[in-house]
Design a protein around this motif. Sequence first.
Motif, PDB file in Angstrom:
ATOM      1  N   TYR A   1       0.843  -1.201   0.000  1.00 43.32           N
ATOM      2  CA  TYR A   1       0.000   0.000   0.000  1.00 43.32           C
ATOM      3  C   TYR A   1       0.879   1.253   0.000  1.00 43.32           C
ATOM      4  N   ASP A   2       0.254   2.394  -0.320  1.00 45.07           N
ATOM      5  CA  ASP A   2       1.008   3.634  -0.216  1.00 45.07           C
ATOM      6  C   ASP A   2       1.270   3.916   1.266  1.00 45.07           C
ATOM      7  N   LEU A   3       2.214   4.793   1.498  1.00 42.47           N
ATOM      8  CA  LEU A   3       2.699   5.030   2.856  1.00 42.47           C
ATOM      9  C   LEU A   3       1.582   5.428   3.833  1.00 42.47           C
ATOM     10  N   VAL A   4       0.697   6.329   3.357  1.00 43.07           N
ATOM     11  CA  VAL A   4      -0.371   6.833   4.236  1.00 43.07           C
ATOM     12  C   VAL A   4      -1.321   5.698   4.615  1.00 43.07           C
ATOM     13  N   THR A   5      -1.752   4.937   3.596  1.00 42.16           N
ATOM     14  CA  THR A   5      -2.683   3.823   3.866  1.00 42.16           C
ATOM     15  C   THR A   5      -2.018   2.789   4.768  1.00 42.16           C
ATOM     16  N   ALA A   6      -0.756   2.487   4.459  1.00 38.66           N
ATOM     17  CA  ALA A   6      -0.046   1.463   5.235  1.00 38.66           C
ATOM     18  C   ALA A   6       0.010   1.867   6.718  1.00 38.66           C
ATOM     19  N   LYS A   7       0.394   3.121   6.959  1.00 41.23           N
ATOM     20  CA  LYS A   7       0.508   3.559   8.356  1.00 41.23           C
ATOM     21  C   LYS A   7      -0.867   3.577   9.033  1.00 41.23           C
ATOM     22  N   ALA A   8      -1.867   3.994   8.265  1.00 47.09           N
ATOM     23  CA  ALA A   8      -3.232   4.025   8.821  1.00 47.09           C
ATOM     24  C   ALA A   8      -3.688   2.610   9.178  1.00 47.09           C
ATOM     25  N   ASN A   9      -3.387   1.650   8.304  1.00 48.55           N
ATOM     26  CA  ASN A   9      -3.788   0.256   8.564  1.00 48.55           C
ATOM     27  C   ASN A   9      -3.138  -0.275   9.838  1.00 48.55           C
ATOM     28  N   ILE A  10      -1.840  -0.002   9.984  1.00 50.66           N
ATOM     29  CA  ILE A  10      -1.146  -0.517  11.178  1.00 50.66           C
ATOM     30  C   ILE A  10      -1.668   0.189  12.431  1.00 50.66           C
ATOM     31  N   THR A  11      -1.867   1.496  12.309  1.00 52.33           N
ATOM     32  CA  THR A  11      -2.349   2.254  13.468  1.00 52.33           C
ATOM     33  C   THR A  11      -3.711   1.733  13.918  1.00 52.33           C
ATOM     34  N   ARG A  12      -4.565   1.444  12.918  1.00 57.49           N
ATOM     35  CA  ARG A  12      -5.915   0.975  13.248  1.00 57.49           C
ATOM     36  C   ARG A  12      -5.881  -0.432  13.857  1.00 57.49           C
ATOM     37  N   GLU A  13      -5.091  -1.295  13.248  1.00 57.77           N
ATOM     38  CA  GLU A  13      -5.164  -2.708  13.629  1.00 57.77           C
ATOM     39  C   GLU A  13      -4.190  -3.113  14.733  1.00 57.77           C
ATOM     40  N   LYS A  14      -3.152  -2.319  14.929  1.00 61.16           N
ATOM     41  CA  LYS A  14      -2.146  -2.720  15.929  1.00 61.16           C
ATOM     42  C   LYS A  14      -1.760  -1.532  16.801  1.00 61.16           C
ATOM     43  N   PRO A  15      -2.699  -0.974  17.542  1.00 56.63           N
ATOM     44  CA  PRO A  15      -2.407   0.243  18.306  1.00 56.63           C
ATOM     45  C   PRO A  15      -1.248   0.101  19.288  1.00 56.63           C
ATOM     46  N   THR A  16      -1.070  -1.097  19.859  1.00 59.05           N
ATOM     47  CA  THR A  16       0.005  -1.243  20.855  1.00 59.05           C
ATOM     48  C   THR A  16       1.396  -1.193  20.210  1.00 59.05           C
ATOM     49  N   LEU A  17       1.445  -1.443  18.925  1.00 61.04           N
ATOM     50  CA  LEU A  17       2.758  -1.476  18.263  1.00 61.04           C
ATOM     51  C   LEU A  17       3.125  -0.125  17.651  1.00 61.04           C
ATOM     52  N   VAL A  18       2.135   0.768  17.602  1.00 59.15           N
ATOM     53  CA  VAL A  18       2.303   2.044  16.897  1.00 59.15           C
ATOM     54  C   VAL A  18       3.551   2.847  17.322  1.00 59.15           C
ATOM     55  N   PRO A  19       3.858   2.936  18.628  1.00 57.45           N
ATOM     56  CA  PRO A  19       5.015   3.757  19.010  1.00 57.45           C
ATOM     57  C   PRO A  19       6.326   3.324  18.348  1.00 57.45           C
ATOM     58  N   TYR A  20       6.350   2.090  17.850  1.00 55.61           N
ATOM     59  CA  TYR A  20       7.627   1.580  17.328  1.00 55.61           C
ATOM     60  C   TYR A  20       7.635   1.417  15.801  1.00 55.61           C
ATOM     61  N   ILE A  21       6.650   1.960  15.136  1.00 55.39           N
ATOM     62  CA  ILE A  21       6.590   1.789  13.677  1.00 55.39           C
ATOM     63  C   ILE A  21       7.873   2.309  13.030  1.00 55.39           C
ATOM     64  N   GLN A  22       8.284   3.492  13.481  1.00 59.66           N
ATOM     65  CA  GLN A  22       9.457   4.097  12.850  1.00 59.66           C
ATOM     66  C   GLN A  22      10.727   3.266  13.098  1.00 59.66           C
ATOM     67  N   ARG A  23      10.820   2.714  14.312  1.00 62.74           N
ATOM     68  CA  ARG A  23      11.985   1.867  14.619  1.00 62.74           C
ATOM     69  C   ARG A  23      12.012   0.637  13.712  1.00 62.74           C
ATOM     70  N   ALA A  24      10.838   0.087  13.505  1.00 60.51           N
ATOM     71  CA  ALA A  24      10.752  -1.095  12.653  1.00 60.51           C
ATOM     72  C   ALA A  24      11.138  -0.739  11.214  1.00 60.51           C
ATOM     73  N   GLU A  25      10.644   0.408  10.770  1.00 63.77           N
ATOM     74  CA  GLU A  25      10.940   0.848   9.404  1.00 63.77           C
ATOM     75  C   GLU A  25      12.458   1.017   9.233  1.00 63.77           C
ATOM     76  N   GLU A  26      13.076   1.657  10.226  1.00 68.85           N
ATOM     77  CA  GLU A  26      14.535   1.870  10.168  1.00 68.85           C
ATOM     78  C   GLU A  26      15.272   0.525  10.124  1.00 68.85           C
ATOM     79  N   ALA A  27      14.856  -0.378  10.987  1.00 70.43           N
ATOM     80  CA  ALA A  27      15.533  -1.686  11.054  1.00 70.43           C
ATOM     81  C   ALA A  27      15.428  -2.405   9.706  1.00 70.43           C
TER      82      ALA A  27
END
Lengths: 160, 499
Positions: free
Chosen positions: A125-151
Motif C-alpha cells: 500500500y502507499d505510505l499513508v494507507t499502510a501507516k493508517a492500517n497498522i495504526t488501526r489494527e495494531k495500536p500497541t505497536l504504533v510507538p515503534y513503527i518508525q523503529r521497525a521501518e529503520e531496522a
Amino acid sequence: MKTKLIALKLFLEELGVPSNIDTVDERKRVQKSIYLGQIAGVDLGYHFGWYLKGPYSPELTKDYYDLDEALTEGDIEYQKKDLKGQLKEKLQSIKSIVTQPSDVLLSQADWLELLASVHYQFSNYDLVTAKANITREKPTLVPYIQRAEEALRNSHLLNN
Amino acid sequence: MNEEKPEKYNFTSVNDPVHGTIGLSELEVEIINTKVFQRLRNVKQLGLANYVFPSADFTRFSHSLGVCHLTGKIFETLKRNGADQITETEIRDYRLAGLLHDIGHYPYSHNMEDAIREYYDPKKDEYIASLISEKSGDTKKESIVPPEEKAPTFFNHTSVGREILIHDSQIHAIFKEHEIDTELIYSIFTRDNNPKYSSVISSDLDADRIDYLLRSASNTGLPYGSVDINYLVSQMRLDNNEKLCITPKALRTADHFLLCRYFEYSQVIHHKTVAAFEEILKQVIFELLGKEENRIDCSCASIVKYIENGFWNKFDDSFILQKIRKLREDPRTSIIVQEKAKSILERNPPKEICKVEYIRDREDQEKARFKNDAKRLETLIPALAKKYHIDEKFWHVYDKRIELTKVGLSVGSNKVVTKSKDDEDKYDQTVNVLNKATGESSHIMEIDNSLMSVLADKSLFTIRMYILFPSSILPEDRKKIKTSVFNDIKKEITYLSWK
C-alpha cells in the motif's frame, strides 16, 4: 522427515528461532521469522496473506505442526543436513533484527509481528494507507513503527 | 453499516430452480455485478459430468447464490432459536462469505486445480531439495549453482479466493465503501484462524454442501436431493460453545443427508465415465501448464498478476476449451496429447477395463493395502502396453476412497488417537448433535443410535484400469483387447475380485 520440514527447521535454526509452537506467541514468532527470511531472499515457497496478527501463511501453519510432530516422535534427520552456504549468509544478514532492540519494550514475538506487518503494508500500500492500517489494527505497536521501518531499511529489506 | 440499520435482503430477487425465490441485498447485488463474480457463469460446477448427465452443466454462479441464500436461512433459524448474540453485521458477513466462497475456482474447478498441483508440487520439492545439502563440513563439495530465487508454488482455490478479495479492484472498492473486513470474509471460507461460525459455510453439514446436493440432484435427475432440508435447517442451533449443531430430533435427517451425499458422490463424481474424462482433462491441462510456448503460468505470482490486470476474469472454462482446441490443431503437439485432446473435444471416453470395489474400515492399514493394490496394477502397465501396442500414456489406474464423513469414529471412548492440526480442523467440521441436558454437542459418529456411529468408520475403496483407445485401433478390435487385458490382469493379480 520430509525435505520441506528439514528446510524449515534449518531455516529457523539459522535465525536462532526455536521451533516450539505451544503458545500463540511462539507460533507468531515462527510465522514472522519465516516471512522475514523469505523477503531476505531465502524463499521456502510460503505465500503470506494479511491476517489479524500481520502476514500469515496457512501452509506454513500446517508445516510447523507437522515439524513439531516429527520432532516429538524423535525424528532428527535434519541434523545430518545443512542449508546451502549462500542461503545461510542471507539469513545471517537479518539475524540482528530478529531480536528486539533493548529500548523497544515489546516481546520478540510482537517485535517480529511489527517488522513483518510494516514490511507487508509498506510493500502493498502507499505510505499513508499502510501507516493508517497498522495504526488501526495494531495500536500497541504504533510507538515503534518508525523503529521497525529503520531496522528494515538498514537490513535492505525495504526499498520503497 | 451499524446494528440499528439491518441489511435488507429484498433489494432484488432471483428465481432459482432449487430454492425458489432468492432475496438479495443491494450490497450483494453490487458484488454479483463485478466482473470477477460474473466470471463464475462460465465455470461449471461439475466439470465434465455433463458428458454423462446432460443437464449437469450448472455453474458456480448459481451455486454461489444458493449458498448465500442458505447461509442467510441458517442464521435466521439460529437467531429464531435463541442465538441472540448473532449480529446483523455477522449475518451480512457470513452471507457474503457464502456468496464469495467459490470465487477463486480455476476453470474446470478441481480438474485444473489437481493438474496445477501435480505440475507444481514436484517442482517445489525439487527446489526445496536444492536449498539443502548433506552436512559434510566440506563447503567445497557444495554445488556452485545457487538455488533459484523463488520457489515454484501455486494457490489452491480458497487461497485464490483470498487473493481476489485482496487484489480485485472492484471488490476492494465495494468492501472499502461498505467497511467490510476483507480478512474476516476470506477467513470464513479458508477456515484460517477459525472464525466462530465458519461451519455454516464449511463443514459436513453446511450451506455449501446442502446447495451442492440439491442442485446436483435437480440437474442430474438422480434422486439424492430428497432430503428434508427445510426440517434439517429448522433444527440447527448453537450449542453452549457456539458450535453449530442440530437437535437430536434431526438425527435421522442428518444421517439421510450424509447418505445421500455419499450416493451422489459415488454416482456422479465417481461415475466411471465422468472420472475417466476428468482424468484425461487433467492430463491435457497439465500439458498446457508445461508448454514451451504460450504456456499457462499458474504460479502464485502470476495468479496475483492476473487478478490485478483483469485477465483472471477471462480465465474460465471456455478459455481452457479454446486452448485445448489449439493444442489439438498444433502440429507440434505429440500424437498422444492430440488423442487426449480429441477425447475431450469429441467425447471419446477412455474405456474401463476392469475394476475392484469393496467397503472396508477406513484405517491406515487398509488404506496402505489399497494403495499397494493400485500400485501393483500400475506395474503391469508397461508389459501390457508392449503386448497390445498401446502406448503406456493411454493407460491409467484410478484409485479413490469415498467416506460418509470427514473423519471416522476415532474420538470414541475406546479408541485413542493422536490428532494432528489437520485432524482437529476436520473434527470441528463434523455434524454435531446437541445434548439438551448439558447444552453441549457431540460428533454424530459418537451418538449410539446414529447410522454414522457405524458407517463413519467405513470407506468405499475403488480401483479401476482405463485405456484411452487411440484412433488407430479399430472399434471392432477394442472389445477383443478389453477382454484380453481383463484376463491378463485376473491372471496376474489373483487375490482381488476383478469385475
